[in-house]
Design a protein around this motif. Structure first.
Motif, mmCIF file in Angstrom:
data_model
loop_
_atom_site.group_PDB
_atom_site.id
_atom_site.type_symbol
_atom_site.label_atom_id
_atom_site.label_comp_id
_atom_site.label_asym_id
_atom_site.label_seq_id
_atom_site.Cartn_x
_atom_site.Cartn_y
_atom_site.Cartn_z
ATOM 1 N N UNK A 107 0.737 -1.040 0.242
ATOM 2 C CA UNK A 107 -0.120 0.402 -0.058
ATOM 3 C C UNK A 107 0.912 1.089 -0.121
ATOM 4 N N UNK A 108 0.240 2.516 -0.404
ATOM 5 C CA UNK A 108 1.215 3.557 -0.245
ATOM 6 C C UNK A 108 1.976 3.919 0.922
ATOM 7 N N UNK A 109 1.244 3.729 1.833
ATOM 8 C CA UNK A 109 1.777 4.847 3.107
ATOM 9 C C UNK A 109 1.750 3.120 4.104
ATOM 10 N N UNK A 110 1.809 1.921 3.993
ATOM 11 C CA UNK A 110 3.298 1.221 4.136
ATOM 12 C C UNK A 110 3.803 -0.054 3.000
ATOM 13 N N UNK A 111 4.039 0.787 2.273
ATOM 14 C CA UNK A 111 4.975 0.125 1.282
ATOM 15 C C UNK A 111 4.713 -1.105 1.393
ATOM 16 N N UNK A 112 5.738 -2.108 1.245
ATOM 17 C CA UNK A 112 5.275 -3.497 1.181
ATOM 18 C C UNK A 112 6.369 -4.065 2.255
ATOM 19 N N UNK A 113 4.425 -5.284 2.686
ATOM 20 C CA UNK A 113 4.811 -5.759 3.754
ATOM 21 C C UNK A 113 4.516 -7.688 3.497
ATOM 22 N N UNK A 114 5.234 -7.477 4.402
ATOM 23 C CA UNK A 114 5.219 -9.234 4.347
ATOM 24 C C UNK A 114 4.120 -10.012 5.975
ATOM 25 N N UNK A 115 2.756 -10.856 5.059
ATOM 26 C CA UNK A 115 1.976 -11.013 6.164
ATOM 27 C C UNK A 115 2.390 -12.686 6.521
ATOM 28 N N UNK A 116 2.635 -13.383 5.843
ATOM 29 C CA UNK A 116 2.849 -14.740 6.123
ATOM 30 C C UNK A 116 3.498 -15.656 4.960
ATOM 31 N N UNK A 117 4.209 -16.937 5.788
ATOM 32 C CA UNK A 117 4.671 -17.652 5.090
ATOM 33 C C UNK A 117 3.826 -19.615 4.865
ATOM 34 N N UNK A 118 4.179 -20.076 4.109
ATOM 35 C CA UNK A 118 3.661 -20.939 4.513
ATOM 36 C C UNK A 118 4.699 -22.303 3.701
#
Lengths: 112, 113
Positions: free
Chosen positions: B38-49
């Motif tokens: 997103x524009x305000x949060x940038x690239x964020x890692x959420x989860x990995x399986x």
């Protein structure tokens, strides 16, 4: 808290010039990734650096990793317009449950 | 084409609703990663399986959940949606867990109105 800082955030350069993008991170890691993103597109993997002193080159781009300094660099040689994109570095913190953290990205514009 | 597919490409929904994003990894890849951009949060890692098991967790909200199925495709479920959840959601896959090149899908653009 792990921080990944890229600089510069914006870079405008002339074709044919050289420049370096820096990626600093705040915790121990020996896994660093560089990605490219074109506007409105997905991310493309450029380099995976897995050890101290690792150096990888692809065309006009060369990436290196110094884990002791917690620093990676992406060097651009003789820039061409096609290199215009946003470049991200990311750190894989193995000792923190493989948390991946991205830098804010460097938006590169190469002008003729 | 990375070989990673994501559906749908675009999704428009209202606040409070629930949506499911789907990802199919490259053939042979066992790990799936989810990211939010997103524009305000940038690239964020959420989860990995990895091979059906949760392997790593990043900044994933409690309203969000994911799973990886036996055929290795993955779904990201977003519930009680808020305006701030509007973002591009990327899925990536890699051969194993950690230290491998990640191949990103085209993304799902979620708009919450």
């Amino acid at each position: 808290e792990l921080k990944v800082e890229q600089n510069p955030l914006f870079l405008s350069m002339q074709e044919g010039k050289n420049y370096t993008i820096y990626c600093n991170y705040s915790t121990t890691s020996d896994r660093l990734y560089w990605y490219r993103q074109d506007p409105g597109k997905s991310l493309e993997s450029l380099f995976v650096l897995l050890s101290n002193g690792a150096v990888k080159q692809e065309g006009r781009l060369m990436a290196s990793l110094d884990t002791k300094a917690r620093l990676s660099t992406l060097h651009i040689t003789a820039a061409v317009h096609d290199l215009s994109a946003t470049y991200f570095c990311a750190v894989d913190v193995v000792y923190n449950n493989n948390d991946m953290r991205f830098g804010a990205g460097t938006r590169l514009t190469v002008k003729p | 084409d990375s070989g990673v597919t994501q559906t749908p490409k675009h999704l428009i929904t209202a606040t409070g609703q629930r949506v499911t994003l789907r990802c199919s990894p490259r053939s042979g890849d066992l790990s799936v990663y989810w990211y939010q951009q997103s524009l305000d949060q940038g690239l964020q890692f959420l989860i990995q399986y990895y091979n059906g098991e949760e392997r790593a967790k990043g900044n994933i909200l409690e309203r969000f959940s994911a799973q990886q199925f036996p055929d290795l495709h993955s779904e990201l479920n977003l519930s009680s949606l808020e305006l701030g959840d509007s973002a591009l959601y990327f899925c990536a896959s890699s051969l194993t867990s950690g230290g491998n090149e990640q191949y990103f899908g085209p993304g799902t653009r979620l708009t919450v109105t």
